[in-house]
Design a protein around this motif. Structure first.
Motif, PDB file in Angstrom:
ATOM      1  N   VAL A   1     -11.435  18.768  18.092  1.00  0.00           N
ATOM      2  CA  VAL A   1     -10.496  19.383  19.031  1.00  0.00           C
ATOM      3  C   VAL A   1      -9.971  20.639  18.345  1.00  0.00           C
ATOM      4  N   ALA A   2     -10.463  21.793  18.797  1.00  0.00           N
ATOM      5  CA  ALA A   2     -10.147  23.041  18.121  1.00  0.00           C
ATOM      6  C   ALA A   2      -8.825  23.629  18.571  1.00  0.00           C
ATOM      7  N   ALA A   3      -8.488  23.487  19.866  1.00  0.00           N
ATOM      8  CA  ALA A   3      -7.269  24.098  20.387  1.00  0.00           C
ATOM      9  C   ALA A   3      -6.900  23.448  21.713  1.00  0.00           C
ATOM     10  N   VAL A   4      -5.600  23.473  22.021  1.00  0.00           N
ATOM     11  CA  VAL A   4      -5.086  22.984  23.300  1.00  0.00           C
ATOM     12  C   VAL A   4      -3.984  23.934  23.754  1.00  0.00           C
ATOM     13  N   ALA A   5      -4.087  24.391  24.999  1.00  0.00           N
ATOM     14  CA  ALA A   5      -3.050  25.243  25.597  1.00  0.00           C
ATOM     15  C   ALA A   5      -2.318  24.438  26.661  1.00  0.00           C
ATOM     16  N   THR A   6      -1.011  24.367  26.544  1.00  0.00           N
ATOM     17  CA  THR A   6      -0.208  23.566  27.470  1.00  0.00           C
ATOM     18  C   THR A   6       1.042  24.328  27.873  1.00  0.00           C
ATOM     19  N   GLY A   7       1.697  23.826  28.926  1.00  0.00           N
ATOM     20  CA  GLY A   7       2.968  24.379  29.351  1.00  0.00           C
ATOM     21  C   GLY A   7       4.117  23.877  28.512  1.00  0.00           C
ATOM     22  N   SER A   8       5.288  24.433  28.743  1.00  0.00           N
ATOM     23  CA  SER A   8       6.450  24.155  27.899  1.00  0.00           C
ATOM     24  C   SER A   8       7.023  22.755  28.079  1.00  0.00           C
ATOM     25  N   GLN A   9       6.550  22.004  29.095  1.00  0.00           N
ATOM     26  CA  GLN A   9       7.043  20.642  29.282  1.00  0.00           C
ATOM     27  C   GLN A   9       5.947  19.598  29.095  1.00  0.00           C
ATOM     28  N   SER A  10       4.861  19.986  28.443  1.00  0.00           N
ATOM     29  CA  SER A  10       3.821  19.020  28.108  1.00  0.00           C
ATOM     30  C   SER A  10       4.317  18.063  27.029  1.00  0.00           C
ATOM     31  N   THR A  11       3.827  16.834  27.079  1.00  0.00           N
ATOM     32  CA  THR A  11       4.182  15.861  26.049  1.00  0.00           C
ATOM     33  C   THR A  11       3.732  16.310  24.669  1.00  0.00           C
ATOM     34  N   LEU A  12       2.640  17.057  24.602  1.00  0.00           N
ATOM     35  CA  LEU A  12       2.092  17.486  23.312  1.00  0.00           C
ATOM     36  C   LEU A  12       2.934  18.572  22.668  1.00  0.00           C
ATOM     37  N   THR A  13       3.455  19.505  23.452  1.00  0.00           N
ATOM     38  CA  THR A  13       4.164  20.674  22.895  1.00  0.00           C
ATOM     39  C   THR A  13       5.413  20.961  23.713  1.00  0.00           C
ATOM     40  N   ARG A  14       6.292  20.006  23.809  1.00  0.00           N
ATOM     41  CA  ARG A  14       7.467  20.124  24.666  1.00  0.00           C
ATOM     42  C   ARG A  14       8.543  20.965  23.998  1.00  0.00           C
ATOM     43  N   LEU A  15       9.093  21.928  24.765  1.00  0.00           N
ATOM     44  CA  LEU A  15      10.207  22.708  24.247  1.00  0.00           C
ATOM     45  C   LEU A  15      11.518  22.013  24.599  1.00  0.00           C
ATOM     46  N   VAL A  16      12.286  21.699  23.579  1.00  0.00           N
ATOM     47  CA  VAL A  16      13.591  21.059  23.761  1.00  0.00           C
ATOM     48  C   VAL A  16      14.655  22.146  23.686  1.00  0.00           C
ATOM     49  N   PRO A  17      15.270  22.496  24.822  1.00  0.00           N
ATOM     50  CA  PRO A  17      16.190  23.645  24.836  1.00  0.00           C
ATOM     51  C   PRO A  17      17.445  23.406  24.007  1.00  0.00           C
ATOM     52  N   ALA A  18      18.000  24.489  23.532  1.00  0.00           N
ATOM     53  CA  ALA A  18      19.293  24.492  22.844  1.00  0.00           C
ATOM     54  C   ALA A  18      19.913  25.857  23.088  1.00  0.00           C
ATOM     55  N   GLY A  19      21.233  25.939  22.964  1.00  0.00           N
ATOM     56  CA  GLY A  19      21.870  27.231  23.219  1.00  0.00           C
ATOM     57  C   GLY A  19      21.904  27.520  24.709  1.00  0.00           C
ATOM     58  N   PRO A  20      21.562  28.750  25.120  1.00  0.00           N
ATOM     59  CA  PRO A  20      21.604  29.086  26.551  1.00  0.00           C
ATOM     60  C   PRO A  20      20.673  28.174  27.351  1.00  0.00           C
ATOM     61  N   ALA A  21      21.160  27.685  28.474  1.00  0.00           N
ATOM     62  CA  ALA A  21      20.365  26.762  29.277  1.00  0.00           C
ATOM     63  C   ALA A  21      19.124  27.455  29.829  1.00  0.00           C
ATOM     64  N   ALA A  22      18.010  26.768  29.738  1.00  0.00           N
ATOM     65  CA  ALA A  22      16.765  27.294  30.290  1.00  0.00           C
ATOM     66  C   ALA A  22      16.632  26.832  31.734  1.00  0.00           C
ATOM     67  N   ARG A  23      16.198  27.730  32.592  1.00  0.00           N
ATOM     68  CA  ARG A  23      15.921  27.392  33.990  1.00  0.00           C
ATOM     69  C   ARG A  23      14.432  27.090  34.116  1.00  0.00           C
TER      70      ARG A  23
END
Length: 546
Positions: free
Chosen positions: A103-125
């Motif tokens: 598995v050379a690479a995976v591209a996912t969105g910001s709410q994927s289980t693999l690469t989830r962005l957990v917001p902090a500071g200013p709220a993300a919409r």
């Protein structure tokens, strides 16, 4: 409805179907005694030993186009909630169960289980179907981006530096798979890169910074998609902080990440999918139009995404379309899938990329409020197959057909199918004897592999992805220089047209290299070679006809 293959709708019907189904299962079991304890070839399961003929021909088309690209191709999955990047979905589970070397690479969105962005500071919409994919809502910059990124995050930031949160990298989700068991997931030095987006007229200026084991800053784009600089991460993932420094205020949009190992051969998977999809308007080069066509997107946006996320311009691509069944007519669905094919071709061309192989995937059997019969399940498969047969660059495969239209809801029919077809246990990667042990689909999970008759659970996703991988891998057999060493040789091979050939499994299906069924072997394993020269698959064996 066809035999025991499908649904029970009322109490009276359940009682009638239980008797009829039991009789059919006895007949099915008797016909399949020779298969017990071994995994039957999925193509053979689709065409041999059924209690009665299939309602529709959903046999594969174009396996030779797809199979050779499984291990080292770029796979762009495009679909609805069936294709979102989580362990509960078939496309993501394929990274674990398919016969991948790396598995050379995976591209996912910001709410994927693999690469989830957990917001902090200013709220993300979150930009998604609930707000009609509208960016910069209520401002002079308001626009839409319907591309299903799962999901675009938006911040309206002032000048200065702000922490936006951290990316939670769950690499262990893949390390039990076939590539992961060999240490071949993002190997050679893992990195993560942000995928940024700027809407038309964007005013924000500055940089976005990722900080893992090292740090890298990326200038904010002024228009469209842009892939940021790589930041090194630990082999098992961990967390990477995200911050933005703006010299001019405005909206900042993060469209996802690309997690990759060292450059080189391997499987590259990308996921463009979100929930609540409808076929209505799908494949149109247009903005989302609520309430019905909220999932439309512009071809230029898909092209921009493809161009930005290209890691190797020479890597061959598969665009895999994976959508749940709908009740629309075969004709309407055929028109939709032909539009999808056209838009996908146009997007790859606009991105400056070679034409992809387009794979239309017909999912597993489902039962919900709108899909209640076998005929309704089969409509989308019929439409997909017709489009594949009409387009030489399009392939088709049906998980539904490869599993005989069975609904895996824990019923007696589902349990019997797993037992009779060698799928009582699922082995891959570390899940095999001597390691973690196989996944016991029958004894532990009771063939109950769906949630609410629609989406698979994690074990169901693994099972259906393994079935899909087995079928697609027949395309690898079709292009190899000789027969698989595990298959009894056919004789003669090569054979002359119409010559008598022996050595096949009784009743084995015979396919040409486009995946079209051209016949079956006789009960004694013999058959007459096809009347046209070429390469054929007889069960799992390769036959050359001269």
């Amino acid at each position: 409805m066809t035999g025991p293959r499908f649904f029970r709708q009322t109490s009276a019907f359940r009682r009638w179907a239980g008797v009829a189904g039991a009789c059919a299962l006895i007949a099915l079991g008797a016909a399949q005694l020779g298969l017990a304890g071994s995994r039957a070839d999925p193509l053979e399961r689709a065409h041999v030993d059924r209690p009665e003929p299939a309602r529709a021909d959903l046999s594969p088309v174009g396996l030779d186009l797809v199979g050779p690209l499984m291990k080292d191709g770029r796979w762009v999955w495009l679909g609805d909630s069936f294709a979102v990047p989580t362990p509960l979905r078939v496309p993501f589970a394929a990274l674990r169960t398919w016969p991948l070397d790396r598995v050379a690479a995976v591209a996912t969105g910001s709410q994927s289980t693999l690469t989830r962005l957990v917001p902090a500071g200013p709220a993300a919409r979150v930009v998604w179907d609930e707000n009609n994919y509208v960016l910069a809502s209520g401002t002079s910059l308001e626009s839409t981006l319907g591309l299903p990124l799962f999901r675009l995050l938006e911040w309206n930031l002032p000048q200065g530096t702000r922490s936006l949160g951290s990316i939670d990298l769950q690499v262990p989700l893949l390390t039990d798979g076939n590539a992961g068991a060999e240490g071949r997931v993002f190997d050679g030095g893992a990195t993560v890169r942000p995928l940024l987006y700027a809407q038309p007229g964007a005013t924000a200026r500055g940089t976005l910074r990722l900080a893992g084991s090292d740090a890298a800053s990326t200038p904010l784009p002024t228009s469209g998609f842009a892939l940021g600089a790589p930041t090194s991460v630990d082999d098992d993932g961990g967390t990477v902080s995200v911050s933005a420094t703006l010299t001019a205020p405005g909206f900042v949009h993060m469209a996802g990440t690309v997690l990759a190992g060292a450059p080189g051969p391997g499987h590259y998977a990308q996921f463009l999918a979100d929930r609540s999809w409808s076929y209505w308007g799908f494949g149109s080069d247009a903005d989302p139009a609520p309430p019905d066509s909220v999932k439309r997107f512009r071809t230029a946006d898909l092209a921009g995404y493809l161009a930005a996320t290209t890691l190797d311009p020479d890597q061959p691509s598969v665009a895999a379309i994976y959508l749940a069944q709908e009740r629309a007519s075969v004709e309407d669905q055929r028109d939709v899938f032909q539009r999808v094919v056209g838009q996908t071709r146009d997007a790859f061309a606009a991105a400056g990329l070679a034409p992809p192989v387009i794979l239309l995937v017909h999912p597993h059997a489902i039962q919900n409020l709108s899909i209640t019969t076998a005929e309704e399940n089969e409509r989308s498969g019929i439409a997909m197959r017709e489009v594949a047969l009409a387009n030489p660059d399009v392939a088709f495969v049906s998980i539904y057909d490869a599993t005989d239209g069975v609904l895996f809801d824990g019923s007696a029919e589902a349990r019997a199918w797993l037992a009779d077809n060698g799928w009582a246990e699922l082995s891959f990667g570390t899940h095999r004897a001597g390691a973690d042990g196989p996944i016991r689909l029958l004894s532990r999970y009771g063939a109950n592999l769906l949630t609410g008759g629609l989406h698979p659970d994690e074990e169901g996703a693994l099972f259906f992805s393994a079935v899909l991988g087995d079928v697609l891998a027949r395309g690898i057999v079709a292009t190899e220089p000789g027969p698989s060493p595990t298959v009894v040789p056919l004789a003669p091979n090569p054979a002359r047209v119409r010559a008598r050939v022996t050595g096949a499994r009784p009743g084995a299906p015979i396919y040409d290299v486009r995946g079209r069924l051209v016949g079956h072997a006789r009960a004694d394993g013999s058959f007459d070679a096809p009347h046209a020269a070429g390469v054929y698959l007889v069960g799992r064996a390769r036959l050359v006809v001269q």
